[in-house]
Write a protein that holds these residues in place. Structure first.
Motif, PDB file in Angstrom:
ATOM      1  N   MET A  71       6.829 -16.750 -23.659  1.00  0.00           N
ATOM      2  CA  MET A  71       8.026 -16.321 -22.921  1.00  0.00           C
ATOM      3  C   MET A  71       8.003 -14.813 -22.710  1.00  0.00           C
ATOM      4  SD  MET A  71      12.024 -16.911 -23.927  1.00  0.00           S
ATOM      5  CE  MET A  71      13.339 -16.303 -22.903  1.00  0.00           C
ATOM      6  N   SER A  72       8.276 -14.373 -21.508  1.00  0.00           N
ATOM      7  CA  SER A  72       8.239 -12.942 -21.191  1.00  0.00           C
ATOM      8  C   SER A  72       9.376 -12.202 -21.878  1.00  0.00           C
ATOM      9  CB  SER A  72       8.323 -12.733 -19.684  1.00  0.00           C
ATOM     10  OG  SER A  72       7.188 -13.231 -19.028  1.00  0.00           O
ATOM     11  N   GLU A  73       9.101 -10.947 -22.217  1.00  0.00           N
ATOM     12  CA  GLU A  73      10.113 -10.057 -22.757  1.00  0.00           C
ATOM     13  C   GLU A  73      10.348  -8.954 -21.733  1.00  0.00           C
ATOM     14  OE1 GLU A  73       8.180  -8.906 -26.353  1.00  0.00           O
ATOM     15  OE2 GLU A  73       9.195 -10.462 -27.524  1.00  0.00           O
ATOM     16  N   TYR A  74      11.559  -8.414 -21.729  1.00  0.00           N
ATOM     17  CA  TYR A  74      11.926  -7.471 -20.679  1.00  0.00           C
ATOM     18  C   TYR A  74      12.520  -6.193 -21.275  1.00  0.00           C
ATOM     19  CZ  TYR A  74      11.087 -11.302 -17.475  1.00  0.00           C
ATOM     20  OH  TYR A  74      10.486 -12.324 -16.781  1.00  0.00           O
ATOM     21  N   PHE A  75      12.463  -5.134 -20.449  1.00  0.00           N
ATOM     22  CA  PHE A  75      12.959  -3.825 -20.834  1.00  0.00           C
ATOM     23  C   PHE A  75      13.766  -3.251 -19.678  1.00  0.00           C
ATOM     24  CE2 PHE A  75       9.219  -4.794 -23.216  1.00  0.00           C
ATOM     25  CZ  PHE A  75       9.491  -4.342 -24.497  1.00  0.00           C
ATOM     26  N   LEU A  76      14.870  -2.605 -20.013  1.00  0.00           N
ATOM     27  CA  LEU A  76      15.730  -1.986 -19.016  1.00  0.00           C
ATOM     28  C   LEU A  76      15.554  -0.475 -19.019  1.00  0.00           C
ATOM     29  CD1 LEU A  76      19.108  -3.880 -19.544  1.00  0.00           C
ATOM     30  CD2 LEU A  76      17.431  -4.259 -17.725  1.00  0.00           C
ATOM     31  N   GLY A  77      15.647   0.116 -17.835  1.00  0.00           N
ATOM     32  CA  GLY A  77      15.656   1.566 -17.698  1.00  0.00           C
ATOM     33  C   GLY A  77      16.717   1.973 -16.705  1.00  0.00           C
ATOM     34  N   LEU A  78      17.650   2.820 -17.119  1.00  0.00           N
ATOM     35  CA  LEU A  78      18.737   3.246 -16.237  1.00  0.00           C
ATOM     36  C   LEU A  78      18.706   4.757 -16.053  1.00  0.00           C
ATOM     37  CD1 LEU A  78      19.780   0.394 -17.326  1.00  0.00           C
ATOM     38  CD2 LEU A  78      22.037   1.233 -16.663  1.00  0.00           C
ATOM     39  N   ASP A  79      18.737   5.169 -14.791  1.00  0.00           N
ATOM     40  CA  ASP A  79      18.867   6.566 -14.400  1.00  0.00           C
ATOM     41  C   ASP A  79      20.297   6.753 -13.919  1.00  0.00           C
ATOM     42  OD1 ASP A  79      18.866   9.051 -13.234  1.00  0.00           O
ATOM     43  OD2 ASP A  79      17.333   8.597 -11.732  1.00  0.00           O
ATOM     44  N   LEU A  80      21.112   7.427 -14.725  1.00  0.00           N
ATOM     45  CA  LEU A  80      22.524   7.643 -14.413  1.00  0.00           C
ATOM     46  C   LEU A  80      22.678   9.094 -13.982  1.00  0.00           C
ATOM     47  CD1 LEU A  80      23.664   5.632 -17.497  1.00  0.00           C
ATOM     48  CD2 LEU A  80      23.912   4.888 -15.125  1.00  0.00           C
ATOM     49  N   GLY A  81      22.532   9.318 -12.668  1.00  0.00           N
ATOM     50  CA  GLY A  81      22.397  10.664 -12.150  1.00  0.00           C
ATOM     51  C   GLY A  81      23.686  11.271 -11.645  1.00  0.00           C
ATOM     52  N   GLY A  82      23.553  12.525 -11.180  1.00  0.00           N
ATOM     53  CA  GLY A  82      24.723  13.239 -10.702  1.00  0.00           C
ATOM     54  C   GLY A  82      25.219  12.759  -9.354  1.00  0.00           C
TER      55      GLY A  82
ATOM     56  N   THR B 107      17.346   3.916 -26.251  1.00  0.00           N
ATOM     57  CA  THR B 107      16.831   5.282 -26.225  1.00  0.00           C
ATOM     58  C   THR B 107      17.664   6.054 -25.221  1.00  0.00           C
ATOM     59  OG1 THR B 107      14.585   4.575 -26.763  1.00  0.00           O
ATOM     60  CG2 THR B 107      14.842   6.754 -25.783  1.00  0.00           C
ATOM     61  N   LEU B 108      18.246   7.159 -25.664  1.00  0.00           N
ATOM     62  CA  LEU B 108      19.191   7.923 -24.851  1.00  0.00           C
ATOM     63  C   LEU B 108      18.683   9.353 -24.723  1.00  0.00           C
ATOM     64  CD1 LEU B 108      22.019   8.032 -23.469  1.00  0.00           C
ATOM     65  CD2 LEU B 108      22.970   8.556 -25.729  1.00  0.00           C
ATOM     66  N   VAL B 109      18.429   9.800 -23.481  1.00  0.00           N
ATOM     67  CA  VAL B 109      17.918  11.147 -23.250  1.00  0.00           C
ATOM     68  C   VAL B 109      18.621  11.766 -22.049  1.00  0.00           C
ATOM     69  CG1 VAL B 109      15.631  10.636 -24.206  1.00  0.00           C
ATOM     70  CG2 VAL B 109      16.028  10.368 -21.741  1.00  0.00           C
ATOM     71  N   ASN B 110      18.534  13.078 -21.958  1.00  0.00           N
ATOM     72  CA  ASN B 110      18.923  13.757 -20.728  1.00  0.00           C
ATOM     73  C   ASN B 110      18.026  13.269 -19.598  1.00  0.00           C
ATOM     74  OD1 ASN B 110      18.160  16.257 -18.840  1.00  0.00           O
ATOM     75  ND2 ASN B 110      20.295  16.480 -19.486  1.00  0.00           N
TER      76      ASN B 110
ATOM     77  N   VAL C 178      12.423   3.101 -18.570  1.00  0.00           N
ATOM     78  CA  VAL C 178      11.778   1.853 -18.986  1.00  0.00           C
ATOM     79  C   VAL C 178      10.681   2.146 -19.996  1.00  0.00           C
ATOM     80  CG1 VAL C 178      10.404  -0.116 -18.221  1.00  0.00           C
ATOM     81  CG2 VAL C 178      12.303   0.692 -16.812  1.00  0.00           C
ATOM     82  N   LEU C 179       9.843   3.145 -19.710  1.00  0.00           N
ATOM     83  CA  LEU C 179       8.738   3.482 -20.599  1.00  0.00           C
ATOM     84  C   LEU C 179       9.244   3.962 -21.961  1.00  0.00           C
ATOM     85  CD1 LEU C 179       6.504   5.330 -17.991  1.00  0.00           C
ATOM     86  CD2 LEU C 179       6.109   3.053 -18.948  1.00  0.00           C
ATOM     87  N   LEU C 180      10.324   4.735 -21.971  1.00  0.00           N
ATOM     88  CA  LEU C 180      10.891   5.194 -23.244  1.00  0.00           C
ATOM     89  C   LEU C 180      11.414   4.024 -24.067  1.00  0.00           C
ATOM     90  CD1 LEU C 180      12.769   8.387 -22.015  1.00  0.00           C
ATOM     91  CD2 LEU C 180      10.771   8.319 -23.529  1.00  0.00           C
ATOM     92  N   ALA C 181      11.994   3.028 -23.388  1.00  0.00           N
ATOM     93  CA  ALA C 181      12.462   1.834 -24.100  1.00  0.00           C
ATOM     94  C   ALA C 181      11.287   1.116 -24.752  1.00  0.00           C
ATOM     95  CB  ALA C 181      13.187   0.903 -23.139  1.00  0.00           C
ATOM     96  N   MET C 182      10.192   0.983 -24.028  1.00  0.00           N
ATOM     97  CA  MET C 182       9.000   0.338 -24.582  1.00  0.00           C
ATOM     98  C   MET C 182       8.441   1.126 -25.762  1.00  0.00           C
ATOM     99  SD  MET C 182       7.037  -0.704 -21.057  1.00  0.00           S
ATOM    100  CE  MET C 182       7.483  -2.156 -20.092  1.00  0.00           C
ATOM    101  N   GLN C 183       8.378   2.447 -25.595  1.00  0.00           N
ATOM    102  CA  GLN C 183       7.823   3.297 -26.655  1.00  0.00           C
ATOM    103  C   GLN C 183       8.667   3.244 -27.924  1.00  0.00           C
ATOM    104  OE1 GLN C 183       7.526   7.147 -24.765  1.00  0.00           O
ATOM    105  NE2 GLN C 183       6.148   6.356 -23.173  1.00  0.00           N
TER     106      GLN C 183
ATOM    107  N   THR D 220       2.282   2.541 -23.835  1.00  0.00           N
ATOM    108  CA  THR D 220       2.652   2.391 -22.424  1.00  0.00           C
ATOM    109  C   THR D 220       1.621   2.989 -21.472  1.00  0.00           C
ATOM    110  OG1 THR D 220       3.942   4.448 -22.496  1.00  0.00           O
ATOM    111  CG2 THR D 220       5.119   2.381 -22.958  1.00  0.00           C
ATOM    112  N   ARG D 221       0.548   3.564 -21.999  1.00  0.00           N
ATOM    113  CA  ARG D 221      -0.417   4.199 -21.101  1.00  0.00           C
ATOM    114  C   ARG D 221      -1.007   3.234 -20.074  1.00  0.00           C
ATOM    115  NH1 ARG D 221      -3.999   7.133 -25.583  1.00  0.00           N
ATOM    116  NH2 ARG D 221      -3.494   5.131 -26.565  1.00  0.00           N
ATOM    117  N   PRO D 222      -1.395   2.014 -20.455  1.00  0.00           N
ATOM    118  CA  PRO D 222      -1.904   1.102 -19.420  1.00  0.00           C
ATOM    119  C   PRO D 222      -0.811   0.493 -18.544  1.00  0.00           C
ATOM    120  CG  PRO D 222      -1.943   0.014 -21.553  1.00  0.00           C
ATOM    121  CD  PRO D 222      -1.558   1.448 -21.817  1.00  0.00           C
ATOM    122  N   LEU D 223       0.439   0.537 -19.008  1.00  0.00           N
ATOM    123  CA  LEU D 223       1.540  -0.068 -18.262  1.00  0.00           C
ATOM    124  C   LEU D 223       2.144   0.880 -17.231  1.00  0.00           C
ATOM    125  CD1 LEU D 223       3.407  -1.741 -21.266  1.00  0.00           C
ATOM    126  CD2 LEU D 223       1.507  -2.650 -19.906  1.00  0.00           C
TER     127      LEU D 223
END
Length: 326
Positions: free
Chosen positions: A1-12, A100-103, A297-302, A308-311
């Motif tokens: 079964m596939s696993e998934y990751f979310l990445g959100l850019d909440l910009g100005g 994972t929460l970053v600027n 998305v990559l930060l969530a995986m990391q 994540t280098r090959p992804l």
């Protein structure tokens, strides 16, 4: 079964959510308007996240039970004291997986730097600069614009251009085609009316008017050319500060550029590059060629220890095909 990751850019000015599987394949997405919690408030921030997550999962045909982790790049997230309230809002929005929460500038670095570290400069409505060294230590500018002597996004560039218009009007500077360009844009009947209207709030030059300065520069206007070169030097200076904080001067690393202002091309990027290379001659400038949300998305995986280098190239290639450069 596939696993998934979310990445959100909440910009100005706009927001984007991506869902990708463990192979780096893009599965779902959703768009929305501004997501800076300092601007829209935490209640609307929570509602925005809930909507973006639901819609990105829906387009992917999955539910939250299949999501392993989520990354968030948030405009306006500038200080550690903000973290508890933001995490509480994310949990209230239904994001109950590791977060994972970053600027948002660090999100762009994660997307654009092949090694995952280096320096990132964003220039859109305003500007910011962040960096990481190979050990993960972070460097930053303040991120609050001209109030703290930092420039230049579209807002700061327009301020500089208006100074040239004012100097021409008061005969402290040479005539500039920017005067006529701004007259046409605002509908003001005269330079005096333009200046009065801008001072008193009857007219406005929003960030979306910044391309007018580039057009004048391309047409040979010296004041516009100097304004653009100034913006480039200022952005480079932000990077120089981060480079010094992280002691990167002698290292090979990438300086990632993203944001709409960089669509101006070499007239802006060349003075930026000259400024940065004077401090760190081995850096390589990279214009991010995919949405910054890929970095979330990559930060969530990391965060779960994934390599994540090959992804990364898979995710960036698919996102670039849909949206083009950042």
């Amino acid at each position: 079964m596939s696993e998934y990751f979310l990445g959100l850019d909440l910009g100005g000015s706009k927001s984007l959510a991506l869902a990708a599987d463990q192979e780096g394949r893009l599965a779902g997405c959703a768009r929305a308007g501004p997501g800076n919690p300092d601007v829209i408030g935490l209640r609307d921030f929570q509602a925005l996240v809930r909507s973006l997550v639901a819609r990105s999962l829906n387009t992917a045909g999955i539910d939250m039970a299949q999501v392993r982790a989520a990354g968030f790049g948030v405009a306006g997230y500038d200080w550690p004291s903000q973290e508890p309230a933001l995490r509480q809002a994310l949990c209230a929005a239904g994001v109950l997986v590791p977060i994972t929460l970053v600027n948002d500038t660090l999100m762009g670095l994660a997307a654009g730097a092949e090694q995952g570290w280096g320096v990132a400069i964003t220039a859109g409505t305003s500007c910011n600069c962040r960096g990481r060294d190979p050990s993960g230590r972070e460097g930053r500018c303040i991120g609050y614009g001209l109030e703290w002597g930092e420039a230049a996004g579209a807002y700061e560039l327009l301020r500089k251009a208006l100074q040239a218009v004012g100097a021409a009007y008061t005969r402290r500077g040479l005539p500039t085609s920017l005067t006529e360009i701004f007259l046409q844009y605002t509908g003001a009947p005269s330079p005096e009316d333009l200046i009065e209207g801008l001072v008193r709030g009857c007219y406005a030059l929003p960030a979306s008017a910044a391309p007018l300065v580039f057009q004048a520069a391309e047409g040979g206007d010296e004041a516009a050319q100097e304004a653009v070169a100034w913006a480039g030097r200022q952005l480079g200076d932000l990077a120089v500060g981060v480079i010094r904080q992280l002691d990167l001067q002698e290292l090979e690393f990438e300086t990632v550029l993203f944001g709409s202002l960089f669509n101006a091309g070499r007239m802006l990027i060349q003075p930026l590059e000259e400024t940065v290379r004077a401090e760190a001659p081995r850096t390589r400038l990279v214009h991010l060629q995919a949405p910054p949300a890929c970095g979330a998305v990559l930060l969530a995986m990391q965060s779960l220890g994934m390599d994540t280098r090959p992804l990364r190239p898979i995710l960036l290639r698919q996102a670039r095909a849909l949206w083009g450069p950042a």
